[in-house]
Write an enzyme that holds these catalytic residues in place. Structure first.
Site, PDB file in Angstrom:
ATOM      1  N   LEU A  28       5.860  -6.383   7.118  1.00  0.00           N
ATOM      2  CA  LEU A  28       6.385  -7.503   6.332  1.00  0.00           C
ATOM      3  C   LEU A  28       7.654  -8.085   6.948  1.00  0.00           C
ATOM      4  O   LEU A  28       8.140  -9.128   6.509  1.00  0.00           O
ATOM      5  CB  LEU A  28       6.714  -7.025   4.905  1.00  0.00           C
ATOM      6  CG  LEU A  28       5.535  -6.738   3.982  1.00  0.00           C
ATOM      7  CD1 LEU A  28       6.040  -6.164   2.654  1.00  0.00           C
ATOM      8  CD2 LEU A  28       4.722  -8.002   3.728  1.00  0.00           C
ATOM      9  N   SER A  29       8.210  -7.409   7.956  1.00  0.00           N
ATOM     10  CA  SER A  29       9.504  -7.835   8.500  1.00  0.00           C
ATOM     11  C   SER A  29       9.509  -9.270   9.020  1.00  0.00           C
ATOM     12  O   SER A  29      10.482 -10.006   8.773  1.00  0.00           O
ATOM     13  CB  SER A  29       9.957  -6.873   9.601  1.00  0.00           C
ATOM     14  OG  SER A  29      10.217  -5.615   9.051  1.00  0.00           O
ATOM     15  N   LYS A  77      11.630   5.500  15.860  1.00  0.00           N
ATOM     16  CA  LYS A  77      12.988   5.611  15.298  1.00  0.00           C
ATOM     17  C   LYS A  77      13.842   6.660  16.023  1.00  0.00           C
ATOM     18  O   LYS A  77      15.028   6.435  16.263  1.00  0.00           O
ATOM     19  CB  LYS A  77      12.924   5.905  13.803  1.00  0.00           C
ATOM     20  CG  LYS A  77      12.427   4.713  12.987  1.00  0.00           C
ATOM     21  CD  LYS A  77      12.492   4.986  11.494  1.00  0.00           C
ATOM     22  CE  LYS A  77      12.101   3.744  10.706  1.00  0.00           C
ATOM     23  NZ  LYS A  77      12.293   3.901   9.258  1.00  0.00           N
ATOM     24  N   ASP A 128      18.207   2.267   6.079  1.00  0.00           N
ATOM     25  CA  ASP A 128      17.291   2.696   5.009  1.00  0.00           C
ATOM     26  C   ASP A 128      18.055   3.222   3.789  1.00  0.00           C
ATOM     27  O   ASP A 128      17.682   2.951   2.645  1.00  0.00           O
ATOM     28  CB  ASP A 128      16.336   3.783   5.520  1.00  0.00           C
ATOM     29  CG  ASP A 128      15.157   3.196   6.283  1.00  0.00           C
ATOM     30  OD1 ASP A 128      14.833   2.014   6.083  1.00  0.00           O
ATOM     31  OD2 ASP A 128      14.555   3.932   7.092  1.00  0.00           O
ATOM     32  N   ALA A 187       9.728  15.134   2.784  1.00  0.00           N
ATOM     33  CA  ALA A 187      10.877  15.519   3.625  1.00  0.00           C
ATOM     34  C   ALA A 187      10.805  14.843   4.994  1.00  0.00           C
ATOM     35  O   ALA A 187      11.365  15.347   5.965  1.00  0.00           O
ATOM     36  CB  ALA A 187      10.915  17.036   3.780  1.00  0.00           C
ATOM     37  N   GLY A 188      10.123  13.681   5.058  1.00  0.00           N
ATOM     38  CA  GLY A 188      10.034  12.943   6.319  1.00  0.00           C
ATOM     39  C   GLY A 188      11.238  12.017   6.486  1.00  0.00           C
ATOM     40  O   GLY A 188      12.294  12.214   5.872  1.00  0.00           O
ATOM     41  N   GLY A 189      11.063  10.985   7.322  1.00  0.00           N
ATOM     42  CA  GLY A 189      12.162  10.091   7.641  1.00  0.00           C
ATOM     43  C   GLY A 189      12.767   9.414   6.417  1.00  0.00           C
ATOM     44  O   GLY A 189      13.997   9.346   6.282  1.00  0.00           O
ATOM     45  N   TYR A 196       5.253   0.514  -1.144  1.00  0.00           N
ATOM     46  CA  TYR A 196       5.231  -0.865  -1.639  1.00  0.00           C
ATOM     47  C   TYR A 196       3.876  -1.530  -1.421  1.00  0.00           C
ATOM     48  O   TYR A 196       3.653  -2.652  -1.873  1.00  0.00           O
ATOM     49  CB  TYR A 196       6.351  -1.706  -1.005  1.00  0.00           C
ATOM     50  CG  TYR A 196       6.402  -1.643   0.505  1.00  0.00           C
ATOM     51  CD1 TYR A 196       5.587  -2.440   1.292  1.00  0.00           C
ATOM     52  CD2 TYR A 196       7.252  -0.740   1.145  1.00  0.00           C
ATOM     53  CE1 TYR A 196       5.626  -2.357   2.668  1.00  0.00           C
ATOM     54  CE2 TYR A 196       7.302  -0.649   2.517  1.00  0.00           C
ATOM     55  CZ  TYR A 196       6.491  -1.456   3.276  1.00  0.00           C
ATOM     56  OH  TYR A 196       6.523  -1.358   4.652  1.00  0.00           O
ATOM     57  N   GLY A 249       8.736   0.462  -3.690  1.00  0.00           N
ATOM     58  CA  GLY A 249       9.619   0.499  -2.532  1.00  0.00           C
ATOM     59  C   GLY A 249       9.957  -0.864  -1.943  1.00  0.00           C
ATOM     60  O   GLY A 249      10.655  -0.932  -0.926  1.00  0.00           O
TER      61      GLY A 249
HETATM   62  N1  LIG Z   1      10.246   1.179   0.955  1.00  0.00           N
HETATM   63  C1  LIG Z   1      10.683   1.386   2.185  1.00  0.00           C
HETATM   64  O1  LIG Z   1      11.523   0.628   2.732  1.00  0.00           O
HETATM   65  C2  LIG Z   1      10.148   2.561   2.937  1.00  0.00           C
HETATM   66  C3  LIG Z   1      10.771   2.984   4.125  1.00  0.00           C
HETATM   67  C4  LIG Z   1      10.251   4.109   4.777  1.00  0.00           C
HETATM   68  C5  LIG Z   1       9.143   4.770   4.244  1.00  0.00           C
HETATM   69  N2  LIG Z   1       8.577   4.334   3.102  1.00  0.00           N
HETATM   70  C6  LIG Z   1       7.442   5.039   2.501  1.00  0.00           C
HETATM   71  O2  LIG Z   1       7.844   6.379   2.255  1.00  0.00           O
HETATM   72  C7  LIG Z   1       6.747   7.262   2.487  1.00  0.00           C
HETATM   73  C8  LIG Z   1       7.155   8.316   3.524  1.00  0.00           C
HETATM   74  O3  LIG Z   1       7.447   7.679   4.750  1.00  0.00           O
HETATM   75  P1  LIG Z   1       8.107   8.492   5.949  1.00  0.00           P
HETATM   76  O4  LIG Z   1       8.428   7.504   7.001  1.00  0.00           O
HETATM   77  O5  LIG Z   1       9.171   9.379   5.456  1.00  0.00           O
HETATM   78  O6  LIG Z   1       6.856   9.382   6.420  1.00  0.00           O
HETATM   79  P2  LIG Z   1       6.865  10.772   7.190  1.00  0.00           P
HETATM   80  O7  LIG Z   1       8.089  10.905   8.014  1.00  0.00           O
HETATM   81  O8  LIG Z   1       5.518  10.879   7.820  1.00  0.00           O
HETATM   82  O9  LIG Z   1       6.945  11.882   5.995  1.00  0.00           O
HETATM   83  C9  LIG Z   1       5.916  12.005   5.060  1.00  0.00           C
HETATM   84  C10 LIG Z   1       6.243  13.120   4.078  1.00  0.00           C
HETATM   85  O10 LIG Z   1       5.173  13.175   3.119  1.00  0.00           O
HETATM   86  C11 LIG Z   1       4.584  14.453   3.125  1.00  0.00           C
HETATM   87  N3  LIG Z   1       3.144  14.307   2.989  1.00  0.00           N
HETATM   88  C12 LIG Z   1       2.309  13.588   3.775  1.00  0.00           C
HETATM   89  N4  LIG Z   1       1.045  13.705   3.351  1.00  0.00           N
HETATM   90  C13 LIG Z   1       1.076  14.541   2.281  1.00  0.00           C
HETATM   91  C14 LIG Z   1       0.078  15.062   1.419  1.00  0.00           C
HETATM   92  N5  LIG Z   1      -1.215  14.741   1.581  1.00  0.00           N
HETATM   93  N6  LIG Z   1       0.462  15.892   0.437  1.00  0.00           N
HETATM   94  C15 LIG Z   1       1.762  16.217   0.266  1.00  0.00           C
HETATM   95  N7  LIG Z   1       2.759  15.772   1.057  1.00  0.00           N
HETATM   96  C16 LIG Z   1       2.411  14.926   2.051  1.00  0.00           C
HETATM   97  C17 LIG Z   1       4.935  15.082   4.456  1.00  0.00           C
HETATM   98  O11 LIG Z   1       4.936  16.475   4.284  1.00  0.00           O
HETATM   99  P3  LIG Z   1       5.058  17.509   5.525  1.00  0.00           P
HETATM  100  O12 LIG Z   1       6.527  17.539   5.867  1.00  0.00           O
HETATM  101  O13 LIG Z   1       4.565  18.762   4.951  1.00  0.00           O
HETATM  102  O14 LIG Z   1       4.213  16.938   6.628  1.00  0.00           O
HETATM  103  C18 LIG Z   1       6.316  14.494   4.730  1.00  0.00           C
HETATM  104  O15 LIG Z   1       7.308  15.252   4.093  1.00  0.00           O
HETATM  105  C19 LIG Z   1       5.576   6.378   2.913  1.00  0.00           C
HETATM  106  O16 LIG Z   1       4.807   6.091   1.785  1.00  0.00           O
HETATM  107  C20 LIG Z   1       6.237   5.117   3.421  1.00  0.00           C
HETATM  108  O17 LIG Z   1       5.397   3.998   3.292  1.00  0.00           O
HETATM  109  C21 LIG Z   1       9.055   3.245   2.441  1.00  0.00           C
END
Ligand SMILES: NC(=O)c1ccc[n+]([C@@H]2O[C@H](COP(=O)([O-])OP(=O)(O)OC[C@H]3O[C@@H](n4cnc5c(N)ncnc54)[C@H](OP(=O)(O)O)[C@@H]3O)[C@@H](O)[C@H]2O)c1
Length: 291
Positions: A27-28, A77, A116, A142-144, A229, A250
């Site tokens: 969307l950027s 990143k 972020d 616990a991701g980014g 989102y 989001g």
């Molecule tokens: N609104 C915004 O501006 C914004 C910005 C960034 C991200 N987001 C959203 O935030 C979410 C996470 O993004 P991210 O960049 O942090 O991703 P990421 O770094 O890949 O981290 C994903 C996290 O979700 C967990 N996970 C993934 N699949 C799972 C499942 N099936 N069951 C349970 N836990 C699960 C992972 O667990 P493990 O550690 O065990 O692998 C990890 O902790 C996404 O939905 C993304 O679209 C939104």
């Protein structure tokens, strides 16, 4: 405050971009091109597909071709954090950059930011009227995004920042970013917290039908922020709202992190309304760049 010098500089046409892979549905471009049009800057923002491993080449071209600003998304990143000339404290702590500013004072310097956390806290305050100061918060994932949330909530004065994640080692690492306010918990403790943040993909894509925790654990005094989102309404949001819980998706975080990037690049206040309207229309509006 905008200086005479920066004002003159900004009247020149400039190119900005988001790098990622894939980046086609970002969307950027829609958000930033709407912002450039709104404030009358002759800038154009494009989605730039950069394969994994090629972020340093994209950064080098910023200087070479005068790309004024770069947004950074998955999977670049961390690689960008390693490759820029300097980092803000947040970007350094998170080892993740989502915005690069090309400073050209005497010689060019690429500065890596992470906006972020700013986006998340601003969305909590403005979209949910939630003040993190003194609050207790549970982050699911616990991701980014979760890591940025843990650090930002600690900086914003939250007194308890808990992380629940299926991989406990990553939960420990994310919670540590909140210092002595951080801890790892089981998801069934969700009822203990003022704020619940979903930072997992549970609710989108192939996991669209799923929720990160049972909404049965929640009660109406709580606030929910789902970082997803797309779709704008996840089952988690629907179920939380049906229990009388204040809940938001989001999109606000996405818009406010972009707004901060816009201000860093241009020194103009970000036109939030125009950016929000463009984001709500989806990626297709990026087909009409600033002219
Ligand atoms: N609104 C915004 O501006 C914004 C910005 C960034 C991200 N987001 C959203 O935030 C979410 C996470 O993004 P991210 O960049 O942090 O991703 P990421 O770094 O890949 O981290 C994903 C996290 O979700 C967990 N996970 C993934 N699949 C799972 C499942 N099936 N069951 C349970 N836990 C699960 C992972 O667990 P493990 O550690 O065990 O692998 C990890 O902790 C996404 O939905 C993304 O679209 C939104």
């Amino acid at each position: 405050m905008q200086t005479k010098e920066s004002s003159a500089m900004q009247t020149k046409p400039a190119l900005a971009a988001v790098i990622g892979a894939p980046v086609g549905h970002s969307l950027s471009p829609a958000i930033h091109n709407a912002a450039f049009r709104e404030v009358g800057l002759p800038w154009v923002f494009v989605a730039w597909e950069v394969p994994d491993g090629y972020a340093p080449e994209a950064l080098a071209s910023m200087e070479r071709f005068g790309i004024a600003g770069l947004s950074v998304t998955m999977p670049h990143k961390s690689a960008v954090a390693e490759a820029v000339d300097s980092l803000t404290e947040e970007a350094k702590t998170l080892n993740a950059v989502n915005c690069v500013v090309c400073k050209t004072d005497s010689e060019t310097e690429l500065v890596g930011h992470n906006t972020d956390g700013y986006g998340l806290i601003t969305s909590l305050r403005e979209d949910l009227a939630f003040n993190p100061d003194g609050s207790t918060c549970l982050i699911l994932g616990a991701g980014g995004a979760a890591r940025a949330a843990a650090l930002a909530l600690a900086q914003a004065g939250a007194v308890r920042i808990a992380v629940a994640n299926r991989t406990s080692e990553r939960a420990e690492q994310a919670a540590a970013l909140a210092g002595d306010k951080g801890e790892v918990v089981a998801p069934d403790t969700a009822g203990e917290f003022d704020l619940i943040i979903n930072a997992t993909p549970l609710g989108m894509g192939k996991l669209a039908g799923e929720t990160p925790i049972s909404p049965m654990l929640l009660h109406p005094d709580q606030t929910v922020l789902d970082l997803i989102y797309d779709p704008p309404e996840t089952p988690f949001l629907t179920q939380a709202r049906s229990k009388g819980i204040k809940a938001h998706n989001g999109l606000g975080m996405l818009i406010h992190q972009a707004a901060r990037a816009f201000e860093l690049w241009t020194s103009h206040p970000a036109p939030i309304q125009a950016m929000t309207a463009a984001a709500s229309q989806g990626p297709a509006s990026s087909q009409s760049p600033a002219s």
